[in-house]
Enzyme design. Structure first.
Site, PDB file in Angstrom:
ATOM      1  N   THR A 142     -31.577 -43.737 -28.860  1.00 51.20           N
ATOM      2  CA  THR A 142     -32.376 -44.954 -28.682  1.00 51.20           C
ATOM      3  C   THR A 142     -32.061 -46.003 -29.744  1.00 51.20           C
ATOM      4  O   THR A 142     -31.822 -47.165 -29.401  1.00 51.20           O
ATOM      5  CB  THR A 142     -33.875 -44.605 -28.612  1.00 51.20           C
ATOM      6  OG1 THR A 142     -34.045 -43.578 -27.634  1.00 51.20           O
ATOM      7  CG2 THR A 142     -34.705 -45.807 -28.235  1.00 51.20           C
ATOM      8  N   SER A 169     -31.628 -40.437 -22.714  1.00 48.91           N
ATOM      9  CA  SER A 169     -32.072 -41.538 -23.567  1.00 48.91           C
ATOM     10  C   SER A 169     -30.939 -42.490 -23.942  1.00 48.91           C
ATOM     11  O   SER A 169     -31.210 -43.596 -24.407  1.00 48.91           O
ATOM     12  CB  SER A 169     -32.697 -40.997 -24.852  1.00 48.91           C
ATOM     13  OG  SER A 169     -33.902 -40.335 -24.564  1.00 48.91           O
TER      14      SER A 169
END
Lengths: 655, 655
Positions: free
Chosen positions: A281, A220
């Site tokens: 993120t 991520s």
């Protein structure tokens, strides 16, 4: 603190990264970062890192000493190649040197025979290319060897077409999961859905390819960076290309959409996630480090930007909402913070209101910047906040006082308030809001399909609420809304499970008869209406029907599957028999009455892993049409930058 | 004949269908087909079937005798409900009666206590609704009970926008598989693909939902019918709704796009598949039966259409290319044909040229209709035709003479010739061509990922060749090209496998160390250039690298995985220890050196099963824009019908 433990385990295994490839983005002994085939937004800041490798043992030894006389030239198009210092009118930096080790393959790792590499390196900081076109960057080293990189500055319009962009990220969310969430959350009559997902209603659909630069499976961190910077990188990297040095903060940086948007237009930024807020993120919007696990530094970057080098000025976002209080409260209370500061105080000193529960979030004024941190670690899941509320009784208060964090908002609450604040504060400047449903991925990792799909339905419910709100305030037509994911997770649904029959059988082979495929799958036994605490929404009423979904991941630890909801909180499929053994077996307390299944992942894994699949991009609003078709994840950055008109074909006048 | 054995095994298990739901599309005791929520194209032919069920035992007994006095009315919009005979100006058909049995759940099946149902039924044949809008069809039965169905005739333009439609179906093809095929077939440099798939270049992308009407997992029969007719149905059904009678040829029919297109416009039709040609996806264009396994009748329907009832006149397609010679050659040679006819003769008698190998295919004139049958059973896979050619040495000649079928064409050869013939013969009428890569699904079923991805790459190569050919003949702009699938298969790639290390370890837990995830996945070791027999294409050069893909399905039989190419022909993952025991274990001759893994499917399964996931739709050409977004598989029919302008708001004048 279990969730942190799991995240940390993943990161530790990922952080010992230099296995099996000397340096992923550099197959030769001369390395140029950004590497060959890199794309740039005109005017985007970036660093250059050059390395020359002298292997001291192993298969790559060439018998030359480390080259300290390497040179580097850049040519625009068919033009003459000129020294980098001349091209950019900069000083030559000082030479750096270090060594690093890696294993050439698994046999070398088992034999404990690392290969050692002696490195000479230089870095050129905060540069930009303005004129669109192709550039050839060439490193000359080892008496005649060269490494050439073609860099492309894309020719994009500078005209702004969208006032605002809202980027929803369903972490790890695939088309397969969306299909499964629709099946449990929406009613179907004779094969026709009576309601559908909000994202199903978006007019434009695309697919983006998520692979990393040196590996076809991403994490991520570097997938977030690809979406935010237009540059692919390697696992665990945030806003940098990974070099081979030990310092996680000296890797060559690339500027993010949040930084460029703020620097060039004065636009406002909001960051919302259901993860601990230092997670990859959200972190990718402001952090620049090759180690996503530097959580304290990530939080400092949210507030202060990059401080160890001259870089884009950054004064903090308008909104920062999520979990992860342990990077904010005082170390005296157990906080794990950057330079032992108390970040609630740091944010307050810069004028932020500090919000620590749903009640204060909903009541907060919309004209002040806001930090909202609602729990230690990742936020509570929709299923626990709304159905199995006893699971909130843990010592996770965001104050650090070890009380329970019972009054946590959901993604919808946070995102709607973020929208209020951004709309109130941004005026004509517009805003960029990133809102992440982080625990789709986190719950898929631990094979907790029910919680993962609950998070996905909450994301969709949030999108619905945002579309409705923008429509009410007449801002829908000036706002580009994107819904996408950062990577996949190998998940699908293949039929149904008669959980009552499964539990009643005595052998695993007989238990398998409980699986119904094709016409024996039948219809969804989940109901989408009724008296949940969460109202006006499409969520299952009954999470524990007799006939559940025959669903799963494809890359697993050992586990016992009974395909039933975990009522006591997120699933823990595998455990160590001996502490710190890194040797995981099926958790005997998980999956009661189910089928014992052996995993395929290396036995140090206690959870599933990401997958290769392209992920969907749903788009509506101005510019939406350019998100149709199939493209790379970096193109999401370039398309957003185009909609915001962020390309700059000329350098700004000297101040 | 192994492939047939596998297909037959699947179908036998699927044909014993009336398990666990009395009749999927009819939860009450009064049944109306088409059921509630059915959509119709204006002017589309369909049958109505009514059934009243009187359960004789089990949980649904209500103590009433079978109702022989049921009535049925239809109302248009808010208009008056009138008897069906008056509404359609038809005669009342005679009453039918039968009984059937089913099991209410797995416990009832184990206890061998079926529930018996006494049925009274009627059928009204070859009707059509012309006026767009909502209709309410109501069955009155059991002294006051009613079953109401809302039927919607969609209001679609009658104007034709596309001269031709080419529908490519990758059977079982998901986005995940496309991503994997791209990874092995196309070269990437630092994360940037240097070439991409042809379907990646299509400007419009959609997702279609594939679920069946009474089950959320579909098979290829009723999913094909949904694409071709706009009506969802139940597993194993082709162009009909399943009633409860024993006769597989009396179920209520719905007209297909091939039938409507030919009937209304005189347009020409081509059918191409790499399956045995009587298989579900090609069969769905002309067959109307609840038993896809009625292969002989399917082949007769290709040539003669429906002959047991008055129905759309059908004189055969221009092109019918595929495998499955056993339904064509004489029973004296072992053929298994409809009414023991020799279908090569039947086709030849209707003016078809008969083609039985690639050489004659390529040489065939383009102005005559053509039947091309190139092998017994399913056609040879790309990997065997091009790399492991020794595997073609089987007694599969399409002549039935037990020689080998060495000279088989691929999907590209067949589709390009089909295009030649259709372009030559159709003139101003235009054509509809369905071209199916059938063995993506067939090879995924047997966990043979290499062969499945090879078939997918061949499909993409075929699409590329078709686009180029249409471009050369300037027909690209008048031809809508669609690429989609009929359903998913839970597949993904999660990393890489060091096959050398895997083979060298002695225990399964240690073998799992060979799996590399995240950054240890590395880059694709397959190369996309080189000297295959198949030229000018993006296929791997090396199918057997040391580092392969860590890939798989999610619903499996017991098996041993070594993630290496099967050089001896399609994989056979599971076998019975005792013949006809329906009790499958991992095949000891498959997956040498790999990890032994227990399955999750009922043990009578020797292969994987379909999945829930939405599948992609790629579109280019006239009308392409209406294929964007997310919709049901039945909408593919309505969108194609719109592009062809097939809606008819008025009944044709009496002849």
């Amino acid at each position: 603190m279990k969730a942190i433990g799991i995240a940390a385990a993943l990161l530790v295994s990922a952080a010992s990264a230099q296995h099996f490839q000397r340096l992923g983005t550099c197959p030769t002994l001369g390395c140029v970062f950004p590497p060959d085939q890199a794309d740039f937004l005109a005017g985007q800041y970036f660093d250059i890192r050059l390395e020359v490798h002298a292997p001291k043992n192993g298969s790559e030894v060439i018998g030359l000493p480390p080259d300290e006389k390497f040179t580097f030239t850049i040519a625009k198009g068919d033009g003459e190649a000129v020294p980098v210092t001349e091209f950019f009118k900069i000083e030559e930096p000082k030479m750096e040197n270090w060594t690093f080790t890696w294993y050439e393959d698994l046999f070398a790792r088992d034999a404990k025979t690392p290969s050692v590499v002696d490195v000479r390196a230089k870095a050129y900081r905060r540069l930009a290319l303005y004129e669109p076109g192709e550039y050839t960057a060439t490193l000359h080293y080892n008496n005649g060897s060269t490494t050439s990189a073609t860099w492309i500055v894309r020719d994009l319009a500078e005209e702004r077409k969208a006032k605002n962009i809202i980027l929803f990220i369903g972490d790890g969310m695939t088309t397969n999961m969306i299909t499964a969430a629709r099946l449990i959350g929406h009613k179907s009559v004779n094969g026709k859905y009576q309601t559908t997902m909000q994202m199903d209603k978006f007019p434009v659909l695309g697919h983006q390819m998520t692979h990393s630069i040196d590996s076809f499976i991403t994490d991520s961190a570097n997938s977030a960076s690809a979406l935010y910077t237009g540059h692919k990188s390697t696992v665990n990297c945030l806003g940098v290309y990974a070099d081979s040095s030990k310092n996680p903060f000296d890797d060559p940086k690339v500027e993010t959409i949040a930084e460029i948007f703020t620097r060039l237009t004065g636009g406002h930024v909001g960051i919302v996630s259901t993860a601990f807020i230092a997670d990859a993120t959200p972190a990718g919007l402001t952090a620049h480090t090759r180690a996503r696990s530097e959580y304290g530094a990530v939080v400092d970057s949210f507030l202060n930007g990059i401080t160890n080098y001259t870089w884009t000025e950054w004064d903090g976002p308008d909104v920062l909402f999520g979990g992860g209080a342990e990077q904010f409260y005082s170390p005296e209370l157990g906080g794990i913070t950057y330079q032992n500061k108390t970040y609630y105080d740091e944010f307050a000193n810069k004028g932020y209101q500090i919000l620590q529960n749903r009640t204060s979030l909903l009541a907060a004024p919309s004209d002040e910047r806001a930090l909202g941190i609602f729990t230690v670690s990742n936020m509570a899941k929709w299923l626990d906040r709304n159905v199995y509320r006893d699971n909130l009784n843990q010592s996770l208060s965001p104050t650090g006082d070890k009380s329970a964090a019972l009054d946590q908002p959901g993604l919808k609450d946070m995102t709607l308030k973020a929208l209020d604040i951004l709309q109130t504060r941004s005026g004509d400047k517009g805003f960029f809001l990133m809102s992440e449903a982080a625990s789709i991925d986190k719950m898929m990792h631990v094979l907790d399909y029910d919680r993962a799909l609950g998070e996905l339905l909450e994301l969709d419910d949030t999108i619905k609420a945002v579309v409705n709100k923008l429509n009410e305030t007449d801002c829908l037509k000036e706002t580009l809304i994107l819904v996408t994911a950062d990577h996949g997770h190998g998940f699908d649904v293949m039929g149904s499970v008669d959980t009552q029959y499964l539990a009643a059988q005595n052998t695993d082979r007989k238990k398998r008869d409980a699986i119904g495929v094709y016409q024996n799958s039948g219809l969804s036994q989940y109901q989408n209406t009724g008296n949940l605490t969460y109202t006006d929404s499409n969520f299952p009423r009954n999470w524990d029907p007799r006939y559940t979904l025959f669903q799963g991941l494809m890359a697993d630890p050992d586990r016992r599957e009974n395909w039933s909801v975990r009522k006591d909180g997120p699933r823990e499929p595998a455990v160590e028999l001996e502490e710190d053994s890194d040797d995981y077996y099926a958790n005997s307390e998980d999956g009661e009455g189910g089928i014992l299944l052996n995993g395929t992942l290396p036995v140090e894994n206690d959870q599933g892993v990401h997958s290769l699949t392209d992920v969907p991009v749903f788009a509506q609003g101005p510019c939406a049409e350019i998100f149709a078709g199939v493209y790379s994840n970096i193109d999401v950055f370039f398309k957003m930058a185009t909609c915001f008109g962020l390309a700059r074909g000329e350098a700004p006048a000297e101040k």
